[in-house]
Scaffold this active site. Structure first.
Site, short mmCIF file in Angstrom:
data_model
loop_
_atom_site.label_atom_id
_atom_site.label_comp_id
_atom_site.label_asym_id
_atom_site.label_seq_id
_atom_site.Cartn_x
_atom_site.Cartn_y
_atom_site.Cartn_z
N GLU A 109 37.01 114.55 -14.42
CA GLU A 109 36.56 113.44 -15.28
C GLU A 109 36.19 112.21 -14.45
O GLU A 109 35.42 111.37 -14.88
CB GLU A 109 37.68 113.05 -16.26
CG GLU A 109 37.82 113.97 -17.45
CD GLU A 109 36.72 113.76 -18.49
OE1 GLU A 109 36.24 112.63 -18.64
OE2 GLU A 109 36.35 114.76 -19.12
N SER A 116 41.27 114.42 -11.52
CA SER A 116 40.51 115.14 -12.53
C SER A 116 39.01 115.04 -12.29
O SER A 116 38.51 113.99 -11.85
CB SER A 116 40.85 114.55 -13.89
OG SER A 116 39.88 114.87 -14.84
N TYR A 140 40.68 107.25 -19.61
CA TYR A 140 41.46 108.28 -18.93
C TYR A 140 40.96 108.45 -17.50
O TYR A 140 41.72 108.45 -16.54
CB TYR A 140 41.33 109.59 -19.71
CG TYR A 140 41.88 110.81 -19.01
CD1 TYR A 140 43.20 111.21 -19.19
CD2 TYR A 140 41.07 111.59 -18.17
CE1 TYR A 140 43.71 112.33 -18.56
CE2 TYR A 140 41.57 112.71 -17.53
CZ TYR A 140 42.88 113.08 -17.72
OH TYR A 140 43.37 114.19 -17.09
P1 GDP Z 1 37.45 118.28 -21.89
O1 GDP Z 1 36.49 118.77 -20.87
O2 GDP Z 1 38.70 117.75 -21.29
O3 GDP Z 1 36.83 117.32 -22.85
O4 GDP Z 1 37.91 119.60 -22.69
P2 GDP Z 1 37.67 120.16 -24.16
O5 GDP Z 1 38.22 121.53 -24.17
O6 GDP Z 1 38.22 119.22 -25.21
O7 GDP Z 1 36.09 120.17 -24.36
C1 GDP Z 1 35.24 120.97 -23.59
C2 GDP Z 1 33.81 120.91 -24.14
O8 GDP Z 1 33.72 121.61 -25.38
C3 GDP Z 1 33.27 119.50 -24.44
O9 GDP Z 1 31.96 119.43 -23.90
C4 GDP Z 1 33.20 119.43 -25.95
O10 GDP Z 1 32.15 118.61 -26.44
C5 GDP Z 1 32.90 120.88 -26.28
N1 GDP Z 1 33.22 121.24 -27.67
C6 GDP Z 1 32.38 121.79 -28.56
N2 GDP Z 1 33.00 121.96 -29.75
C7 GDP Z 1 34.27 121.52 -29.61
C8 GDP Z 1 35.40 121.46 -30.48
O11 GDP Z 1 35.34 121.85 -31.64
N3 GDP Z 1 36.57 120.94 -29.95
C9 GDP Z 1 36.65 120.50 -28.63
N4 GDP Z 1 37.83 120.02 -28.16
N5 GDP Z 1 35.59 120.56 -27.80
C10 GDP Z 1 34.42 121.05 -28.27
#
Ligand code: GDP
Length: 332
Positions: free
Chosen positions: A128, A126, A150
């Site tokens: 990450e 990932s 993770y």
């Molecule tokens: P990640 O890259 O695995 O953390 O995937 P996510 O889809 O959970 O998040 C992607 C990005 O969207 C991150 O930078 C979050 O901070 C941003 N983000 C902004 N608002 C939201 C929200 O309401 N929900 C989530 N899940 N992410 C958000």
């Protein structure tokens, strides 16, 4: 000769697209499912009848050895992981055991059963793992600086795979994948949260979308494109690791605009910032340089972000209208 592929994490988003791809290529596809999650087989929808399953506890090395010995797989795709990153803070050890433990046990099984010359191994790594990024964009030589349990577990699994390749000559590869989406993404992820809410608003169930950081940026691709490159890695002449992404950064704000555009609404009338969705450990400039995959595997992403979002919104509208899923029902 029919090839056999063994997949962990088969009921997840990537498991579905990968199974579909391998079935279309004539593979026998076998998924390992934890016994207590047998019912999750249904998530494979129309593929359920075409895929075989084994109820296997991924923490049980002996059973994994038996399954590998019985199936003699040509390819193993190790996709199993709790995919929603923030949850790993609640259970760091469980995360480590599922991610690193499963990779280690499967790699050991291949070796102990005597299949090191036959079985090719794909490890789902990932972006990450880059964590606090040392440079941007990232490629296969960028240092890893994981910053959550993770990512640390994924990195440990990655190195375990590398050790097996170097020490035991196993054909093992790691795909370092950036965010990849589809209508099968769970709503905990930002793309699906936005498309499901936009569809719910369009159909009159909701009038508000509560968001975190709209300026956060990611390199978002399409899961259907990314499983293709997993397969290509295992067909190559040499086992190598690859960074897989689109090379393009987009903001959450752009995502929201794209989704609302699909339902002919102005997002600014619906979006509110709720601090509970803000993250203290936000990533910056996490974007891929996928040149190596292009040069060695002739792979490039096919589906751009607006097409992905369009597909997700239209699927969510359809599912709500057919009563297949519950709409979001928030009214501000
Ligand atoms: P990640 O890259 O695995 O953390 O995937 P996510 O889809 O959970 O998040 C992607 C990005 O969207 C991150 O930078 C979050 O901070 C941003 N983000 C902004 N608002 C939201 C929200 O309401 N929900 C989530 N899940 N992410 C958000």
């Amino acid at each position: 000769m029919t090839k056999t592929a063994l997949i962990t994490g088969i009921t997840g988003q990537d498991g579905y697209y990968l199974s579909r791809l391998l079935l279309s290529k004539g593979y026998r596809v076998v998924g390992l499912i934890p016994p207590e999650r047998r019912s999750s087989m249904a998530k494979l929808d129309e593929l359920v009848e075409k895929v075989e399953f084994r109820a296997v506890d991924l923490t049980d090395a002996q059973i994994l050895r038996e399954v590998v010995a019985e199936l003699q797989p040509d390819e193993i795709y190790n996709l199993a992981a709790p995919s929603f990153v923030p949850h790993s803070w609640n259970d760091p050890l469980g995360t480590l055991d599922l991610i690193t433990g499963t990779a280690t046990r499967l790699l050991a099984a291949v070796r102990q059963v005597g299949l090191s010359d036959r079985t090719r191994f794909y490890q789902a790594s990932s972006s990450e793992m880059f964590g606090t990024v040392a440079e941007s964009p990232q490629d296969e030589n960028t240092p890893f600086r994981p910053k959550n349990p993770y990512a640390a577990a994924k990195l440990h699994a990655h190195w375990t795979m590398v050790h097996h390749r170097e020490r035991y000559n196993l054909f093992a590869c790691s795909g370092i994948l950036y965010n990849h989406e589809s209508p099968r993404r769970p709503p905990s992820f930002v793309t699906r949260k936005i498309t499901l809410t936009a569809a719910s608003i369009k159909l009159g169930y909701s009038n508000i979308l509560e968001m975190g950081n709209l300026d956060a940026k990611r390199d978002w691709g399409y899961a259907g494109d990314y499983v293709e490159v997993m397969w290509r890695m295992l067909q190559a002449d040499r086992p190598e690791d690859y960074v897989i992404g689109t090379g393009q950064l987009h903001s959450v704000r752009e995502l929201v605009a794209m989704a609302f555009n699909c339902v002919d609404l102005d997002w600014q009338n619906y979006v509110e910032i709720d601090p509970k969705f803000l993250r203290s450990d936000e990533h910056f400039q996490l974007v891929a340089n996928p040149t190596k995959a292009r040069d060695n595997l002739q792979w490039q992403f096919q589906t751009d972000l607006s097409a992905i979002i369009e597909q997700m919104v239209s699927k969510d509208l359809q599912r709500i209208q057919l009563g297949q899923i519950e709409p979001i029902k928030t009214r501000g």
